[in-house]
Structure formats: structure tokens, C-alpha cells
Design an enzyme around this catalytic site. Structure first.
Site, mmCIF file in Angstrom:
data_model
loop_
_atom_site.group_PDB
_atom_site.id
_atom_site.type_symbol
_atom_site.label_atom_id
_atom_site.label_comp_id
_atom_site.label_asym_id
_atom_site.label_seq_id
_atom_site.Cartn_x
_atom_site.Cartn_y
_atom_site.Cartn_z
ATOM 1 N N TYR A 104 0.736 -1.138 -0.054
ATOM 2 C CA TYR A 104 0.019 -0.178 -0.134
ATOM 3 C C TYR A 104 0.631 1.291 -0.031
ATOM 4 C CZ TYR A 104 -3.728 -2.964 1.894
ATOM 5 O OH TYR A 104 -4.763 -4.006 2.148
ATOM 6 N N LEU A 155 -7.979 -1.116 -2.915
ATOM 7 C CA LEU A 155 -7.266 0.180 -3.518
ATOM 8 C C LEU A 155 -8.143 1.292 -4.211
ATOM 9 C CD1 LEU A 155 -4.635 -1.168 -2.710
ATOM 10 C CD2 LEU A 155 -3.707 -0.404 -4.614
ATOM 11 N N THR A 200 -2.998 -6.377 -6.854
ATOM 12 C CA THR A 200 -2.833 -5.356 -5.888
ATOM 13 C C THR A 200 -3.298 -5.722 -4.364
ATOM 14 O OG1 THR A 200 -4.946 -4.368 -5.778
ATOM 15 C CG2 THR A 200 -3.761 -3.879 -7.635
ATOM 16 N N ASP A 201 -2.626 -5.119 -3.178
ATOM 17 C CA ASP A 201 -3.171 -5.429 -2.098
ATOM 18 C C ASP A 201 -4.528 -4.759 -1.961
ATOM 19 O OD1 ASP A 201 -2.896 -6.074 0.474
ATOM 20 O OD2 ASP A 201 -0.893 -5.151 0.927
ATOM 21 N N TRP A 202 -5.094 -5.235 -0.749
ATOM 22 C CA TRP A 202 -6.619 -4.989 -0.841
ATOM 23 C C TRP A 202 -7.205 -3.645 -0.686
ATOM 24 C CZ3 TRP A 202 -5.938 -9.481 -2.463
ATOM 25 C CH2 TRP A 202 -6.706 -10.622 -2.213
#
Length: 614
Positions: free
Chosen positions: A285, A330, A326-328
Site C-alpha cells: 500500500y 485500493l 494489488t493489495d486489498w
């Protein structure tokens, strides 16, 4: 459960996934992955291809059923996301009985068969073999074999042991239908206040690299195949140097800083993990502040939005052509109960969800973590802001992993095998031994350790069963004890105003003065042994002045700790990070620099116990 197979006239068995009565190239198990992918991409509707590009949380019914309503964290009923939105990548949270978990997985795959091309589901998970229970990071082992946190594996300094653990975890995951791991975590534990160090392999880039590759090979094998669990290695290009140790899950922790000029250290584990064949990469992030790579200033936006990092560094310079997820969350704000946690759109908060998604794709990512908003991507294509060719590019990468895992040919699991494999006795024994061996003896006065049988023990946070099982007798007062044994968590500052925040151990590393005083009073009447659970470093100076022995653990049961302290399984852990002398030293220290010039105890420190008396 076995897949329903059809047979060609020349005797080739296949799954007729689109129900047209013939074996199409994507259904032909004899063809290469590339041929099958290319055929299938040409058949899919735009909606099906878009569905591949989302991975969201799913929850399993405790009885093995599919949950057909929004869950505690999952946003939609199962049938809605599978059949209506065409999603087929899911991150599963709580799982109970292995047989019922396998039954749930099979029911989910059967539901996926009813979609137009029967694309099988890829079930992923965060780590679930250790002790920390945090829905944003990892889950405690439950029915699975229980091991130390990755920091404890790092304390063993043994790549073969790490690969053996990962191979056991692979077998247990695959038995219940989990075929993707959202790990290993390759971040360096250089900022001691950061809340996510327990999931790392410590501060040293060389050790992190060596253990990370061993971990990957335990899960994937030497190449991705039908017995593999596909790994998503994270967090590119290194998620450890968080400003003031605050975590980038939260708005106040969005900045990554490199005041010590050590970006190269944080990047170091990733080229070898790319070379070893990681199936996926996840950027963190964090948004970099004043970062310059090869003379080029890097835009201060979250790494998932950052084209210089994802395309320029990862894809072009490192040559990575696998999946980037992606990370969670976004893209959209996360609504949980009556709380709204803002989208982790650090540096691009001014963009609307359409603009954020467009920028993520321009950066080079393939999949949106924690999202199911397919309508936004479909609208971007309809408006001409994203081309269908760009969608095809990511769809090919995502489908290739499914084909390599063999999911198109058989995604089902055997309930009996799941019950027999998960938590198998020998797996549990190996996990227990790793817990005990990872115990790190930080200080011990002569004749304190190992503990002998028959001692009277004043104990805090240690079970009666564990004490009795080691020939120790509990007493209620330190004055009546031969020795005191106290287990403590590393200090942190409790927080609870935002969703997930209470589970993250952040803030000061100092023990409360009252606790230090109380421990000193115990030590005044009997020898004191203190175990500190080092999910991150702690300022141990006052304990070293008081206790007869201090040990560090990274996920060890009471039984495993006592096996170590009594010498049944000799402890051989070594510190995976420096321990600071004081919080003042921590505050002066650059977040990106591994270790201190003058630590209280250095990386690699650990004492050996004398042999157990015969």
C-alpha cells in the site's frame, strides 16, 4: 469428488466445460498451457475476462455450505460473485473442520462449472499455520499443523527446515482445495515499531532472500505444476520502512521513507524470487517519499498505482511477466458495519474509483485485490479509457496460472484425504519441534536453565497442563516458588478506532513501568524467567536487569516453550533482528536501515543451554 469426464472418439478423457459436446483446444489436456490459454481467451466474453481480474474475500459455511448472503467481511452472496460477476479468484477466511472445508471447496467448484466456460475457482489464503489471528494479515492454525511465525522460522536459520515447513503447508492447503498462497512476505523488519514484522523473515536482506526462495520452492516446487500451491510474493518493492512504524493499512501510516538510503536492501529479495518462478507479486500500500531509483525520482503514490515501480522496475528491469495483484481495497472505500475505512488510495485520494482503477491498470497490475466492482472496469472499457486488448493481457496471465495448477482438468478434492492430511500427527510433531527449537535464549544466569523436574513454579500465562506435563508444580505465590515463569507479549499501544486497527500491534516498544516494577518484586523473592513473545522487537533493558533468564519466542505453545526451557528439545533460536536499547534509539533510527550501530542485543544473538542433566 471426481470431475465428470467426457471421452473423444480416440479415447482422450476431458472435461466438457462449455457443454458443447466436443473437446475444444482449451479443454484438451495434451496441449501446452500457452495453446490452451490462447484458445480460451478468444472464446470468453468481455464480462468473463473482466471477472478474472478481481480477487475478493469469500467466507465458507461452517457446515460446508456456500454462503448465499453477505458475510462478516465478504460483500456478496457466493452465487452472485461466481455466476453474475464471473469472479473465480477468492481469498478464504475462516475454515474449520477439514472435511467440511473440502466439501465447501468442491461445492464452489461445482458452482463454477455452471458458468459459460466452467472456469475453475482459485482459492487463496493468507498464512494460517501459526498463532496470530488478524483478519487483515493471517489466521491462527486451527485444524492445520501449528508452527512458529515466519520470524521464528528465521530464528532457526535453516533453509531446509523452511522448505520442509512450506511443503507440509502445501499439502494441507491443497487437501482442502486452497491452491494459492498470499505469501511469502519478503519485507525487511528494519522498523521495529511496524506491526507486520512477525510475518517476515527478519531484518537481514541475505537471510530473507535465502529463506524466501526456500519457502517458495516448498509451496510451488521447482516449477509450478499440478501439485503446487501458487505463491504471491509480497510486498514489492519492500514494505518494511514505514514512517514512524505506522502501517499503511491506515491513512496515518501511508508513507514509506528511505532516510538511510537503503532502498536496495529492501529490493534485494525480489530478483531471486522472480528467478525462482513466483506465480504472483503483490505491491504494498505504501507511498514512497523522496525515493530516487537510478537517478529517477519516484512519484509519491501508493506502489500499486506506481507505473515506475510495477512496469519500469518489476516488469522491465527485473523481467517479471507473471501476475501482479494489488493489495486489498485500493479502489473503493470499505464499509464494515457502521464504519467506513477509506480506500487505500494513498497519493491519489483525489481520484474517483474509475480513475483509481484506470491508474492501477496503467501501472501494470493484473488483478484488483479485495474488490468485486466489475461494473467499473466494464464501464472503463465502454468509455474507451481501457482497451479490451489490455484486459486480454491480464486475462492470459491469470488463466496461465490456473492451467499450470491443473485446475481446468480437476479442481476437486477428496474429503477423506483432507481429513487425513490436515493436522496429521507427524505434521503437528514437526511444527511443535520447530516452535521449541526457535526459542531464543537472550540472557541466563548460571544454573537457571534448563529447568529441572520437580520444581515449584509460580507461573503467569502458562497452563497447568503444560506445567504438570513437564514435572513442574504450580504454586500461587512467588514466595513459595523455586522459580517464577512469566510469559509476556511484546509491548504495543492498543488502538481500536478503525476497522482492523485493534489487531495491529503498533506504537511504543517500552514495557509499562508498573509491569516492570511488579516483575522486580517477583524477582526479589525467587529467580524469574521471562518469555517475551517477539511479534516485533521490545526494549528489554529493564528485564535484563531484573530476571534470571529472558527468552524470546515467535509463536510457541506453552508445551513447546517448556520443552525448550527444560532441554527436552534444546532451543537454538537466534535473533532475526536487533533489539534496541531504548525508544530514543528507535526514534533516532532511520526506518529503512537494518539494525543499529549499538543494539542492546544484535541480530544473530542467542545462547545455547548446557546439556540436560541425566
Amino acid at each position: 469428488m471426481r470431475p465428470e469426464l467426457s471421452t473423444t472418439e480416440d479415447g482422450v478423457a476431458y472435461r466438457d466445460l462449455n457443454g458443447n459436446g466436443r473437446m475444444d483446444p482449451f479443454e484438451d489436456p495434451r496441449l501446452s498451457v500457452e495453446e490452451r490459454v490462447e484458445d480460451l481467451v478468444g472464446r470468453l466474453s468481455l464480462e468473463e475476462k473482466v471477472g478474472l481480474m478481481f480477487q475478493t474475500v469469500i467466507e465458507a459455511g461452517a457446515d460446508g455450505s456456500l454462503i448465499e448472503e453477505p458475510g462478516a467481511i465478504s460483500k456478496s452472496p457466493t452465487t452472485t460473485v461466481v455466476r453474475d460477476k464471473h469472479l473465480n479468484h477468492f481469498n478464504v477466511h475462516a475454515l474449520g473442520d477439514p472435511r467440511l472445508a473440502a466439501r465447501w471447496s468442491n461445492r464452489l467448484q461445482a458452482l463454477a462449472e455452471t458458468t459459460p466456460h466452467g472456469i475453475p475457482v482459485t482459492i487463496s489464503t493468507d498464512p494460517r499455520h501459526a498463532f496470530i489471528e488478524n483478519a487483515g494479515v493471517s489466521f491462527s492454525a486451527g485444524a492445520f499443523s501449528q508452527w512458529p511465525e515466519p520470524l521464528g522460522l528465521a530464528a532457526l536459520r535453516d533453509p531446509a527446515a523452511v522448505r520442509a515447513f512450506a511443503d507440509i503447508a502445501r499439502q494441507e492447503y491443497a487437501a482442502v482445495g486452497i491452491r494459492a498462497a498470499l505469501h511469502p512476505t519478503l519485507d525487511l523488519a528494519t522498523e521495529p515499531r511496524w506491526a507486520r514484522q512477525a510475518g517476515t523473515f527478519g531484518q537481514d536482506p541475505d537471510l530473507v532472500t535465502e529463506l524466501g526462495v526456500a519457502y517458495l520452492k516448498g509451496f510451488q516446487g521447482d516449477s509450478l505444476g499440478e501439485t503446487s500451491v501458487a505463491c504471491t510474493s509480497k510486498h514489492f518493492p519492500g514494505g518494511g520502512p514505514q514512517k514512524d512504524g505506522e502501517d499503511a493499512h491506515f491513512p496515518y501510516g501511508r508513507e514509506q521513507v528511505y532516510g538511510g538510503g537503503r532502498f536496495a536492501d529492501h529490493l534485494k529479495p525480489f530478483p531471486p524470487i522472480v528467478a525462482a518462478g513466483t506465480a504472483g507479486i503483490m505491491p504494498y500500500y505504501g507511498m514512497p517519499i523522496d525515493l530516487v531509483i537510478d537517478g529517477e525520482p519516484i512519484e509519491p503514490v501508493g506502489f500499486g498505482y506506481n507505473k515506475q515501480v510495477v512496469t519500469g522496475l518489476l516488469r522491465e528491469k527485473l523481467g517479471y511477466d507473471g501476475v501482479v495483484v494489488t493489495d486489498w481495497e485500493l479502489v473503493n472505500d470499505n464499509h464494515v458495519g457502521d464504519q467506513v475505512l477509506p480506500a487505500r488510495a494513498w497519493g491519489v485520494e483525489h481520484l474517483d474509483p474509475h480513475g483509481r482503477m484506470e491508474l492501477i491498470l496503467e501501472a501494470g497490475a493484473d488483478q484488483f485485490g479485495g474488490e468485486e466492482c466489475v461494473e467499473i472496469l466494464l464501464d472503463l472499457v465502454a468509455r474507451g479509457r481501457v482497451t479490451e486488448g489490455r484486459i486480454d493481457e491480464s486475462a492470459r496471465r491469470l488463466l496461465a496460472v490456473k492451467f499450470r495448477l491443473g485446475l481446468f482438468d480437476n479442481p476437486y478434492v477428496d474429503e477423506d484425504a483432507a481429513a487425513a492430511t490436515v493436522g496429521r500427527a507427524d505434521f503437528r510433531e514437526q511444527g511443535h519441534a520447530a516452535q521449541a527449537r526457535s526459542v531464543t535464549v537472550l540472557a541466563a544466569r548460571a544454573d537457571t536453565l534448563p529447568l529441572g523436574s520437580g520444581l515449584r513454579v509460580y507461573a503467569e500465562r502458562v497452563s497447568d497442563e503444560a506445567l504438570a506435563g513437564h514435572g513442574l508444580t504450580r504454586v500461587e505465590r512467588p514466595e513459595d516458588a523455586d522459580i517464577a515463569l512469566v510469559r509476556l507479549m511484546a509491548p504495543h499501544e492498543p488502538r481500536s478506532d478503525l476497522f482492523l486497527e485493534a489487531w495491529f500491534h503498533q506504537g511504543s516498544l517500552d514495557f509499562a513501568p508498573g509491569l516492570v516494577h511488579r516483575l522486580a518484586r517477583i524477582a526479589a523473592v525467587c529467580p524469574l524467567v521471562v518469555d517475551v513473545v517477539l511479534d516485533r522487537p521490545a526494549v528489554l533493558s529493564p528485564l535484563l536487569d531484573t530476571a534470571a533468564a529472558v527468552v524470546g519466542t515467535y509463536g510457541s505453545s506453552d508445551d513447546a516453550l517448556l520443552d525448550a526451557l527444560t532441554g527436552v528439545i534444546p532451543p537454538r533460536g537466534r535473533l532475526p533482528f536487533d533489539l534496541p536499547r531504548s525508544m530514543e534509539q528507535v526514534r533516532r533510527h532511520h526506518e529503512d536501515v537494518p539494525g543499529y550501530d549499538d543494539p542492546l542485543l544484535p541480530f544473530g544473538h542467542g545462547l545455547s543451554l548446557p546439556p540436560q542433566p541425566m
